[in-house]
Design an enzyme around this catalytic site. Structure first.
Site, PDB file in Angstrom:
ATOM      1  N   CYS A 128      -1.161   5.202  -0.335  1.00  0.00           N
ATOM      2  CA  CYS A 128      -0.717   6.333   0.471  1.00  0.00           C
ATOM      3  C   CYS A 128      -1.909   7.210   0.860  1.00  0.00           C
ATOM      4  O   CYS A 128      -2.012   7.662   2.004  1.00  0.00           O
ATOM      5  CB  CYS A 128       0.317   7.161  -0.288  1.00  0.00           C
ATOM      6  N   CYS A 140       0.335   7.413  -4.209  1.00  0.00           N
ATOM      7  CA  CYS A 140      -0.442   6.306  -4.757  1.00  0.00           C
ATOM      8  C   CYS A 140      -1.724   6.102  -3.939  1.00  0.00           C
ATOM      9  O   CYS A 140      -1.916   6.710  -2.888  1.00  0.00           O
ATOM     10  CB  CYS A 140       0.388   5.028  -4.749  1.00  0.00           C
TER      11      CYS A 140
END
Length: 84
Positions: free
Chosen positions: A13, A10
């Protein structure tokens, strides 16, 4: 030093990986940075909210995206402890 960025890929991240790479570069340390996207492996670290940051198999952060400066502050004591 081995650093793992835990998360499914994501935006948070990706941002944590970027901040980690900036912190490692600023500290001038030799570190291997690995992205871990496998849910089973992430869960094995006890991470309930991603992203997570693991340094030498110890979870040092989870559930938030720090700045590069904050990551540097997390890594500095480990470097001083001889992890270079």
């Amino acid at each position: 030093m081995k650093i793992k960025v835990l998360g499914p890929g994501c935006a948070n991240c990706v941002n944590l990986e970027k901040a980690t790479r900036e912190a490692v570069a600023a500290l001038g340390i030799d570190a291997e940075i690995e992205k871990v996207t496998d849910y089973a492996e992430i869960a094995a670290y006890g991470i309930m909210r991603t992203p997570g940051l693991v340094v030498d198999e110890e979870v040092v952060l989870s559930g938030r995206v720090p700045t590069a400066a904050s990551v540097r502050e997390l890594l500095e004591p480990l470097v001083a402890g001889g992890a270079r």
